[in-house]
Design a protein around this motif. Structure first.
Motif, PDB file in Angstrom:
ATOM      1  N   GLY A 163     -88.375 -58.383 -67.048  1.00 15.50           N
ATOM      2  CA  GLY A 163     -89.898 -59.345 -66.540  1.00 15.50           C
ATOM      3  C   GLY A 163     -90.583 -58.747 -65.022  1.00 15.50           C
ATOM      4  N   LEU A 164     -89.908 -59.018 -64.580  1.00 16.75           N
ATOM      5  CA  LEU A 164     -89.734 -59.302 -62.949  1.00 16.75           C
ATOM      6  C   LEU A 164     -88.879 -57.479 -62.442  1.00 16.75           C
ATOM      7  CD1 LEU A 164     -87.555 -62.576 -62.108  1.00 16.75           C
ATOM      8  CD2 LEU A 164     -90.115 -61.874 -62.371  1.00 16.75           C
ATOM      9  N   ASP A 165     -89.943 -57.031 -61.459  1.00 19.88           N
ATOM     10  CA  ASP A 165     -90.033 -56.244 -60.693  1.00 19.88           C
ATOM     11  C   ASP A 165     -89.235 -56.203 -59.846  1.00 19.88           C
ATOM     12  OD1 ASP A 165     -90.781 -53.112 -59.574  1.00 19.88           O
ATOM     13  OD2 ASP A 165     -92.920 -53.287 -59.772  1.00 19.88           O
ATOM     14  N   PRO A 166     -88.151 -55.784 -59.451  1.00 22.29           N
ATOM     15  CA  PRO A 166     -87.393 -56.171 -57.751  1.00 22.29           C
ATOM     16  C   PRO A 166     -88.046 -55.153 -56.976  1.00 22.29           C
ATOM     17  CG  PRO A 166     -86.529 -53.995 -59.295  1.00 22.29           C
ATOM     18  CD  PRO A 166     -87.290 -54.625 -60.791  1.00 22.29           C
ATOM     19  N   GLU A 167     -88.460 -53.999 -56.940  1.00 22.45           N
ATOM     20  CA  GLU A 167     -88.840 -53.109 -55.988  1.00 22.45           C
ATOM     21  C   GLU A 167     -89.899 -53.255 -55.210  1.00 22.45           C
ATOM     22  OE1 GLU A 167     -87.595 -50.566 -55.229  1.00 22.45           O
ATOM     23  OE2 GLU A 167     -86.431 -50.596 -56.902  1.00 22.45           O
ATOM     24  N   PRO A 168     -90.917 -54.412 -55.383  1.00 25.16           N
ATOM     25  CA  PRO A 168     -91.649 -55.160 -54.891  1.00 25.16           C
ATOM     26  C   PRO A 168     -91.358 -56.615 -53.928  1.00 25.16           C
ATOM     27  CG  PRO A 168     -92.546 -55.159 -56.692  1.00 25.16           C
ATOM     28  CD  PRO A 168     -91.756 -54.179 -56.740  1.00 25.16           C
ATOM     29  N   VAL A 169     -89.959 -57.186 -54.442  1.00 23.86           N
ATOM     30  CA  VAL A 169     -89.327 -58.141 -53.887  1.00 23.86           C
ATOM     31  C   VAL A 169     -88.359 -57.103 -52.906  1.00 23.86           C
ATOM     32  CG1 VAL A 169     -87.336 -59.743 -54.231  1.00 23.86           C
ATOM     33  CG2 VAL A 169     -89.547 -59.097 -55.947  1.00 23.86           C
ATOM     34  N   LEU A 170     -87.872 -56.093 -52.653  1.00 28.60           N
ATOM     35  CA  LEU A 170     -86.765 -55.414 -51.697  1.00 28.60           C
ATOM     36  C   LEU A 170     -87.419 -55.029 -50.773  1.00 28.60           C
ATOM     37  CD1 LEU A 170     -84.339 -53.474 -54.408  1.00 28.60           C
ATOM     38  CD2 LEU A 170     -84.114 -55.575 -52.549  1.00 28.60           C
ATOM     39  N   ASP A 171     -89.211 -54.578 -51.163  1.00 35.24           N
ATOM     40  CA  ASP A 171     -89.713 -54.310 -49.904  1.00 35.24           C
ATOM     41  C   ASP A 171     -90.367 -55.018 -49.220  1.00 35.24           C
ATOM     42  OD1 ASP A 171     -89.627 -51.421 -51.040  1.00 35.24           O
ATOM     43  OD2 ASP A 171     -91.865 -51.967 -52.640  1.00 35.24           O
ATOM     44  N   LEU A 172     -90.206 -56.669 -49.308  1.00 33.10           N
ATOM     45  CA  LEU A 172     -90.017 -57.886 -48.194  1.00 33.10           C
ATOM     46  C   LEU A 172     -89.890 -57.875 -47.406  1.00 33.10           C
ATOM     47  CD1 LEU A 172     -92.297 -60.664 -51.207  1.00 33.10           C
ATOM     48  CD2 LEU A 172     -92.577 -59.196 -49.138  1.00 33.10           C
ATOM     49  N   ILE A 173     -87.970 -57.303 -47.822  1.00 30.22           N
ATOM     50  CA  ILE A 173     -86.775 -57.582 -46.716  1.00 30.22           C
ATOM     51  C   ILE A 173     -86.431 -56.135 -45.876  1.00 30.22           C
ATOM     52  CG2 ILE A 173     -84.435 -57.581 -46.356  1.00 30.22           C
ATOM     53  CD1 ILE A 173     -84.311 -57.803 -49.205  1.00 30.22           C
ATOM     54  N   PRO A 174     -86.760 -57.014 -44.331  1.00 28.55           N
ATOM     55  CA  PRO A 174     -87.014 -56.149 -43.162  1.00 28.55           C
ATOM     56  C   PRO A 174     -85.654 -55.382 -42.991  1.00 28.55           C
ATOM     57  CG  PRO A 174     -87.518 -58.323 -42.971  1.00 28.55           C
ATOM     58  CD  PRO A 174     -86.993 -58.253 -44.047  1.00 28.55           C
ATOM     59  N   ALA A 175     -85.753 -53.813 -42.837  1.00 25.96           N
ATOM     60  CA  ALA A 175     -84.012 -52.886 -43.294  1.00 25.96           C
ATOM     61  C   ALA A 175     -83.474 -53.636 -41.867  1.00 25.96           C
ATOM     62  CB  ALA A 175     -84.723 -52.049 -42.185  1.00 25.96           C
ATOM     63  N   GLU A 176     -83.593 -54.235 -41.307  1.00 24.16           N
ATOM     64  CA  GLU A 176     -82.204 -54.905 -40.503  1.00 24.16           C
ATOM     65  C   GLU A 176     -81.911 -56.352 -41.199  1.00 24.16           C
ATOM     66  OE1 GLU A 176     -86.749 -56.606 -38.591  1.00 24.16           O
ATOM     67  OE2 GLU A 176     -86.164 -54.788 -38.948  1.00 24.16           O
ATOM     68  N   LYS A 177     -82.909 -57.158 -42.011  1.00 26.44           N
ATOM     69  CA  LYS A 177     -81.723 -58.192 -42.769  1.00 26.44           C
ATOM     70  C   LYS A 177     -81.916 -57.411 -44.070  1.00 26.44           C
ATOM     71  CE  LYS A 177     -85.056 -62.347 -41.247  1.00 26.44           C
ATOM     72  NZ  LYS A 177     -85.285 -62.644 -40.914  1.00 26.44           N
ATOM     73  N   ASP A 178     -82.125 -56.307 -44.055  1.00 26.35           N
ATOM     74  CA  ASP A 178     -81.067 -55.572 -45.954  1.00 26.35           C
ATOM     75  C   ASP A 178     -79.777 -55.511 -45.521  1.00 26.35           C
ATOM     76  OD1 ASP A 178     -81.171 -54.098 -47.827  1.00 26.35           O
ATOM     77  OD2 ASP A 178     -81.298 -52.737 -46.748  1.00 26.35           O
ATOM     78  N   VAL A 179     -78.715 -56.514 -46.024  1.00 26.06           N
ATOM     79  CA  VAL A 179     -77.666 -56.902 -45.716  1.00 26.06           C
ATOM     80  C   VAL A 179     -77.024 -55.873 -47.507  1.00 26.06           C
ATOM     81  CG1 VAL A 179     -76.850 -58.191 -44.238  1.00 26.06           C
ATOM     82  CG2 VAL A 179     -77.393 -59.149 -46.566  1.00 26.06           C
ATOM     83  N   ASP A 180     -78.196 -55.183 -47.749  1.00 27.72           N
ATOM     84  CA  ASP A 180     -77.448 -54.765 -49.033  1.00 27.72           C
ATOM     85  C   ASP A 180     -77.372 -53.248 -49.319  1.00 27.72           C
ATOM     86  OD1 ASP A 180     -75.800 -55.224 -51.640  1.00 27.72           O
ATOM     87  OD2 ASP A 180     -77.373 -56.054 -52.950  1.00 27.72           O
ATOM     88  N   GLY A 181     -78.233 -53.071 -48.051  1.00 25.04           N
ATOM     89  CA  GLY A 181     -78.531 -51.646 -47.371  1.00 25.04           C
ATOM     90  C   GLY A 181     -79.735 -50.807 -48.494  1.00 25.04           C
ATOM     91  N   LEU A 182     -80.378 -51.522 -49.605  1.00 23.76           N
ATOM     92  CA  LEU A 182     -81.206 -51.254 -50.821  1.00 23.76           C
ATOM     93  C   LEU A 182     -82.679 -50.815 -50.675  1.00 23.76           C
ATOM     94  CD1 LEU A 182     -79.739 -54.307 -53.807  1.00 23.76           C
ATOM     95  CD2 LEU A 182     -79.114 -51.834 -53.536  1.00 23.76           C
ATOM     96  N   THR A 183     -83.548 -51.398 -49.574  1.00 23.20           N
ATOM     97  CA  THR A 183     -84.392 -50.621 -49.577  1.00 23.20           C
ATOM     98  C   THR A 183     -84.603 -49.247 -49.017  1.00 23.20           C
ATOM     99  OG1 THR A 183     -84.588 -51.111 -47.370  1.00 23.20           O
ATOM    100  CG2 THR A 183     -84.849 -53.445 -48.632  1.00 23.20           C
ATOM    101  N   GLU A 184     -86.070 -48.742 -49.278  1.00 30.60           N
ATOM    102  CA  GLU A 184     -86.942 -47.362 -48.916  1.00 30.60           C
ATOM    103  C   GLU A 184     -86.671 -47.144 -47.627  1.00 30.60           C
ATOM    104  OE1 GLU A 184     -90.045 -47.087 -50.096  1.00 30.60           O
ATOM    105  OE2 GLU A 184     -89.821 -46.912 -52.121  1.00 30.60           O
ATOM    106  N   ARG A 185     -86.281 -48.132 -46.949  1.00 28.69           N
ATOM    107  CA  ARG A 185     -86.118 -48.344 -45.101  1.00 28.69           C
ATOM    108  C   ARG A 185     -84.680 -47.959 -45.423  1.00 28.69           C
ATOM    109  NH1 ARG A 185     -89.969 -53.152 -44.093  1.00 28.69           N
ATOM    110  NH2 ARG A 185     -89.347 -53.397 -46.085  1.00 28.69           N
ATOM    111  N   SER A 186     -83.603 -48.662 -45.560  1.00 29.06           N
ATOM    112  CA  SER A 186     -82.229 -48.695 -45.247  1.00 29.06           C
ATOM    113  C   SER A 186     -81.488 -46.821 -45.444  1.00 29.06           C
ATOM    114  CB  SER A 186     -81.338 -49.185 -46.167  1.00 29.06           C
ATOM    115  OG  SER A 186     -82.158 -51.289 -45.556  1.00 29.06           O
ATOM    116  N   MET A 187     -82.150 -46.411 -47.217  1.00 26.97           N
ATOM    117  CA  MET A 187     -82.080 -45.012 -47.626  1.00 26.97           C
ATOM    118  C   MET A 187     -82.569 -44.157 -46.723  1.00 26.97           C
ATOM    119  SD  MET A 187     -80.795 -43.709 -49.471  1.00 26.97           S
ATOM    120  CE  MET A 187     -79.703 -45.235 -50.727  1.00 26.97           C
ATOM    121  N   GLY A 188     -83.783 -44.657 -45.535  1.00 23.42           N
ATOM    122  CA  GLY A 188     -84.446 -43.470 -45.000  1.00 23.42           C
ATOM    123  C   GLY A 188     -83.432 -43.386 -43.808  1.00 23.42           C
ATOM    124  N   ARG A 189     -83.143 -44.659 -42.830  1.00 16.53           N
ATOM    125  CA  ARG A 189     -82.579 -44.380 -42.082  1.00 16.53           C
ATOM    126  C   ARG A 189     -80.811 -44.063 -42.294  1.00 16.53           C
ATOM    127  NH1 ARG A 189     -83.088 -50.369 -39.107  1.00 16.53           N
ATOM    128  NH2 ARG A 189     -85.066 -50.056 -38.440  1.00 16.53           N
TER     129      ARG A 189
END
Length: 284
Positions: free
Chosen positions: A101-127
Motif C-alpha cells: 500500500g506504500l509507494d517507494p518511488e515518491p519516498v526515494l525521490d525525497l532523498i537528495p542525491a548527495e544523501k542517497d547512500v543506497d544509490g537507488l534514486t533516479e539522480r544517483s543512477m543518472g550520475r
C-alpha cells in the motif's frame, strides 16, 4: 584444486576498521547515517540492526526512525523529508520493501542525491550512467570491492550478469563496463535464449536473479570468478543463485552465500555514508 573463497565477512571488517580510523581523525562534525524502517518485517529489522551496529563500529552516529506498519504515505514522506532537510544527517537509507500500500518511488525521490547512500534514486543512477561522481548502489559496489581485493582480472574479460534489476544487475553492469575496469558485459535475464551457453562463455559470472542454485557447475568455465548475489530462503536456510559445492570445484574464485556479497553490502553502505559527507562538503 578448489576455488578461492572470497570472504565478504573478513573484507567487511577490514573496510569498517579502515573507516573507523579515518573518521576518528576527522574530529567534528560527526558523520551521521539515518535509517528509516516501516513495519515489523523480521528480516528488515535484522538488516537494519546489523547496519546500525556496523555504523557504530565505524565511529558513525546512527539515527533511526521507525514507523508502524499502518503508517500512511504522507507520514513516511514527512519523516524522509525532514531527514533530507536536516544538515546533521549525511546519509539516508529507507529499508525496502515498504509494507503493501506504500509507494517507494515518491519516498526515494525525497532523498537528495548527495544523501542517497543506497544509490537507488533516479539522480544517483543518472550520475552512474553519465560517469559523474556520486553514490553507487551498495551491493554492486561491494561486488567491485571483492573483485579488487582478490585481484580478479577484469580488463578485456567477458562478464555475464544474470539479472537486470535496477538494484543490482543494471548498476553492476555499468560498473564492470567503466573505463579502468574494462570488462565486456552481457546482461542475461528471463528472456535470454540458452542462458547456460551465455554464462559458460564468461570469465566473471554474477548470479543476481534470485533463483536458488540456478548456476550449476556445467555452466561455469574453469577458472571463472563466480559472484553470488541472489538470496533464496529455503527450509534448510538461505541459499544463493550458485550451486556452491560443485561450482567451487570448477571456478577460480567464488563467493559463499551467506558470507560473501551480503557483508560487503553493509561495508559499502558505510563507505557511501562517508563519501556522502564529503560530497556535502562536511568533511574532507
Amino acid at each position: 584444486m578448489g576455488a578461492i573463497v572470497m570472504d565478504g565477512n573478513a573484507l567487511r571488517d577490514e573496510v569498517v576498521a579502515g573507516l573507523a580510523e579515518r573518521i576518528a581523525g576527522l574530529g567534528s562534525p560527526e558523520v551521521c547515517l539515518a535509517t528509516v524502517l516501516v513495519g515489523d518485517d523480521g528480516p528488515s529489522h535484522r538488516y537494519v540492526a546489523s547496519k546500525r551496529r556496523k555504523a557504530a563500529e565505524a565511529g558513525m552516529v546512527s539515527r533511526h526512525e521507525g514507523l508502524a506498519a499502518d503508517a500512511t504515505q504522507a507520514e513516511v514522506e514527512a519523516v524522509v523529508g525532514a531527514l533530507a532537510a536536516d544538515d546533521s544527517v549525511h546519509g539516508i537509507l529507507v529499508q525496502l520493501p515498504l509494507p503493501d500500500g506504500l509507494d517507494p518511488e515518491p519516498v526515494l525521490d525525497l532523498i537528495p542525491a548527495e544523501k542517497d547512500v543506497d544509490g537507488l534514486t533516479e539522480r544517483s543512477m543518472g550520475r552512474l550512467v553519465r560517469g559523474r561522481a556520486g553514490l553507487v548502489s551498495c551491493t554492486p559496489l561491494g561486488v567491485m570491492r571483492l573483485l579488487e581485493k582478490y585481484a580478479v582480472p577484469t580488463s578485456g574479460r567477458r562478464a555475464v550478469v544474470v539479472g537486470r534489476s535496477t538494484l543490482v544487475g543494471l548498476p553492476l553492469s555499468l560498473l564492470l563496463n567503466r573505463k579502468g575496469v574494462d570488462a565486456t558485459v552481457t546482461m542475461a535475464h528471463s528472456r535470454t535464449a540458452d542462458v547456460a551457453t551465455v554464462v559458460r562463455e564468461a570469465d566473471i559470472i554474477v548470479g543476481a536473479a534470485g533463483q536458488a542454485r540456478m548456476i550449476t557447475a556445467d555452466m561455469v568455465k574453469p577458472g571463472a570468478a563466480v559472484i553470488d548475489v541472489g538470496v533464496s530462503r529455503t527450509e534448510s536456510g538461505i541459499v544463493g543463485d550458485v550451486d556452491f559445492g560443485p561450482v567451487s570445484e570448477v571456478a577460480g574464485w567464488i563467493t559463499p552465500m551467506p558470507g560473501g556479497t551480503g557483508p560487503m553490502t553493509i561495508a559499502s553502505l558505510l563507505e557511501n555514508t562517508l563519501a556522502a559527507a564529503q560530497l556535502q562538503g562536511v568533511v574532507s
